[in-house]
Enzyme design. Structure first.
Site, short mmCIF file in Angstrom:
data_model
loop_
_atom_site.label_atom_id
_atom_site.label_comp_id
_atom_site.label_asym_id
_atom_site.label_seq_id
_atom_site.Cartn_x
_atom_site.Cartn_y
_atom_site.Cartn_z
CB SER A 41 -0.95 0.01 1.19
OG SER A 41 -1.84 -1.06 1.07
CB THR A 42 4.37 2.26 0.46
OG1 THR A 42 4.83 1.08 -0.19
CG2 THR A 42 4.58 2.15 1.94
#
Lengths: 588, 126
Positions: free
Chosen positions: A292-293
């Site tokens: 998710s970064t």
């Protein structure tokens, strides 16, 4: 007619004319001497001229010999430079990282050994690291042979004090790394021939050789920052027992790497003593599906292209099918979310819907602009090539929008985040110290307005109770960030593992101010962490990496000159340690 | 003629020009000898000093490396743990400009006020 009588256009300079006239007159004198019947005068004059010429030549040699005899040491010739010599590596504040130190090699000449048994016994006691069989072989030989290298002054003195005949010491410069394991992957190491093998030792080979003889090559790293980074990464490793771990601190404007830590590590003084895997610089040479970064990139692209605004809404109530994938949320919000909420909840559905609107071509173009589709631009030779989708279609969009289907190095992620946080410029990373205030030229990827908006969104993800990065907050430093948890592909089950993850937290501070203001990036990444009691059984980025990132920021801010600013109406979290049950954000 | 008089003039049977040339030759030989001798002595002294400087530099580098080894972050961290030291809390940090405000706040805090009826430990003796 003399030369003086030549026409004006053939006139030579005065000195040459004088010499010409003189020779002319001399020849006339010879002629007159011959005509007067005195040829001996002719010969004498010729001998005199030869004598004068030789005398002048001798005088020149005298002056030259005296000058070279009295010249300073710098003008002496014949001293050969040691090709193995290298300058010192120091951190940005001058702290010593790598240095050539005088060591001694020990040779044994058996032909002058008086008492072989006594010598053998003394050497075995004094050199416990050398096998007795090797000592026997050298003592049994018939000529001088090498026995041990790299003796420190104390070891050499101890052997010398034994007073044994036949021991011969030869001076030799040897590369030493006084910090041991600290910053080992960034500093790297060199071989016995003075050639860099890894890290800065390899990347900066030329400037290091040019600085041989006491010169220094300063790196961007700050050992105070590095010490904190290693300490907090070590604590996270001790708690979550991962397979590997990475910590990075950079200046987003200059691209300088201020700290880079890997676990496991090794001692560059004895690289062979550690398994080869330990020498791998995970930050530069290992690629991961970051999870998710990557959503920060998708959200920024959505804002920059005008596809979405912070208030745009996305229906995340039901799973979303895009390409061959059906996308679910880790913690289903089952609600209509604004773009900011998509970021805070780390909603895969909302991000994929945004990416679908952006389209594959624009997504690929932005990813390329941020440097995610090529090896990270950094001096380190270890920088690895990413694994990117072969074809940018809906499947690729669905996967890469939330950090799957694309493997990049932590340094590539760091460089890409830099362009997001510094006003929109893709700046190459560097391990070299740049002049204060330096801002290298780079290619614009995002507008300054997008960068400013992303700073707000990332700050909200930490400051807002529903955000997934609350445990990274540090008092007065307006920390912003994004959690990331990438499931790892398990070849055994030919599917993504539910238990093996890459958990990370990408943080920046301070988020307040304009994009042009001083700002730093911190990445903490744990490969396959295990849950602990304190993480309530979770091993996601928000639980294993965010607290460590917050502690790092809290401790390094004073070293970096970042002032704490307390907003009077906003109560800062009292500590940076995660406490309490999981928040609504999934920590992905 | 001046030129022929130089070549023909003799002193104690030797031509003047030969005496002058021989004298110049001897002067130059002696000059080179003394220059080389004195430069050789200076060179030896310079070499000695250079060797001393190199030895001192080597020693300094050794000591610098030893200092770096002793101050390496992991060792300092272990010592801090041993001494039960912790990173400074954020609320203990202050900028020099804010010291007067902190002093004012502290003086208004009853915890820091002197007990009633007893002189402050910091008060000057009366």
């Amino acid at each position: 007619m003399s030369l003086a009588h030549l026409p004006q256009r053939f006139r030579l300079p005065l000195a040459w004319r004088w010499v010409g006239d003189w020779v002319w007159r001399l020849e006339h004198a010879f002629e007159r001497a011959r005509a007067a019947g005195r040829p001996q005068d002719d010969a004498r004059i010729r001998i005199f001229i030869v004598t004068v010429v030789f005398g002048l030549a001798f005088l020149v040699l005298v002056i030259g010999a005296a000058h070279s005899a009295m010249a300073g040491p710098g003008k002496r010739v014949g001293a050969l430079a040691n090709p193995e010599a290298r300058g010192d590596l120091v951190d940005r504040n001058g702290a010593l990282l790598a240095v050539d130190l005088l060591h001694w090699d020990l040779y044994v000449d058996p032909t002058v050994v008086w008492d072989t048994a006594a010598t053998r016994s003394a050497l075995v006691r004094a050199l416990p690291g050398i096998p007795a069989r090797r000592i026997d072989k050298v003592l049994a030989g018939d000529k001088q042979a090498f026995l041990a290298g790299g003796l420190t002054p104390a070891e050499k003195d101890a052997l010398h004090d034994l007073g044994l005949p036949g021991l011969v010491f030869a001076e030799k410069e040897r590369r030493s790394y006084p910090l041991g394991q600290s910053a080992a992957h960034l500093i790297g190491f060199s071989d016995t021939g003075g050639q860099g093998v890894a890290g800065a030792e390899r990347a900066l080979g030329e400037p290091l050789h040019a600085a041989a003889g006491g010169g220094q090559v300063p790196l961007a790293i700050d050992m105070r920052v590095q010490g904190v980074l290693e300490d907090e990464l070590g604590k996270a490793v001790a708690e979550f027992n991962p397979r590997g771990a990475v910590g990075i601190v950079t200046d987003v404007h200059s691209g300088e790497i201020l700290g880079l830590a890997n676990w496991p590590d090794f001692d560059p003084n004895r690289p062979g003593a550690s398994p080869p895997d330990y020498q791998k610089n995970l930050a530069a040479a290992a690629v991961y599906e970051m999870g998710s970064t990557f959503k920060a990139f998708t959200v920024a692209i959505g804002l920059d292209t005008g596809v979405a605004t912070p208030q745009s809404t996305f229906d995340a109530r039901t799973p979303f099918k895009l390409g061959y994938r059906t996308i679910h949320d880790y913690h289903a919000a089952k609600a209509i979310l604004t773009l900011v909420q998509v970021f805070q909840h780390s909603s895969n559905i909302g991000t994929a819907k945004l990416a679908e609107s952006i389209g594959p071509q624009r997504l690929e173009r932005y990813f390329s602009g941020m440097g995610l589709t090529k090896r990270a631009k950094v001096d380190l030779i270890e920088s690895a090539q990413p694994l990117t989708p072969k074809k940018w279609d809906d499947d690729a969009v669905a996967s890469t929008s939330f950090g799957h289907g694309m493997n990049v190095t932590p340094l590539a992620l760091t460089a890409a985040y830099g362009s997001l946080l510094n006003g929109g410029i893709a700046v190459p990373l560097t391990i070299k110290k740049l002049p204060p205030g330096a801002r290298p030229q780079g290619q614009r990827v995002f507008s300054e307005a997008t960068s400013a908006e992303m700073l707000k969104i990332m700050r909200a993800n930490v400051a807002d109770p529903i955000g997934s990065g609350g445990s990274a907050n540090a008092p007065g430093l307006s920390v912003g960030g994004k959690t990331g948890t990438g499931e790892k592909w398990d070849p055994e089950i030919r599917a993504y593992s539910k238990t093996k993850q890459v958990s990370s937290f990408a943080a920046t501070f301070p988020t307040e101010g304009t994009p042009a203001d001083k700002r730093y990036f911190v990445l903490i990444l744990l490969d396959e962490p295990h849950p602990s009691a304190r993480s309530y059984g979770y091993s996601t980025g928000g639980w294993v990496a965010a607290p460590a990132a917050g502690r790092v920021i809290n401790r390094i801010a004073p070293y970096l000159g970042v002032q704490r600013h307390y907003a009077p109406t906003v109560a800062e979290a009292p500590t940076v340690v995660a406490a309490g049950p999981p928040v609504a954000g999934d920590g992905m | 003629m001046i030129l022929s008089s130089i070549f023909n003039r003799r002193i104690r049977g030797f031509r003047l020009v030969e005496v002058i040339a021989l004298s110049l030759l001897l002067i130059m030989m002696l000059g080179v000898y003394f220059a080389k001798t004195s430069a050789g002595g200076e060179r030896t002294r310079i070499d000695q000093v250079e060797r001393q400087i190199a030895a001192e530099k080597s020693r300094i580098r050794m000591l610098d490396a030893e200092v770096a080894y002793l101050e390496r972050p992991r060792r300092v961290g272990q010592l801090a743990t041993l001494l039960q030291l912790e990173p400074m809390r954020a609320d203990r940090e202050a900028a020099p400009d804010s010291l007067s405000a902190i002093a004012t706040r502290a003086s208004q805090n009853p915890l820091y006020a002197a007990p009633r009826g007893k002189p402050s430990a910091l008060a000057p003796p009366t």
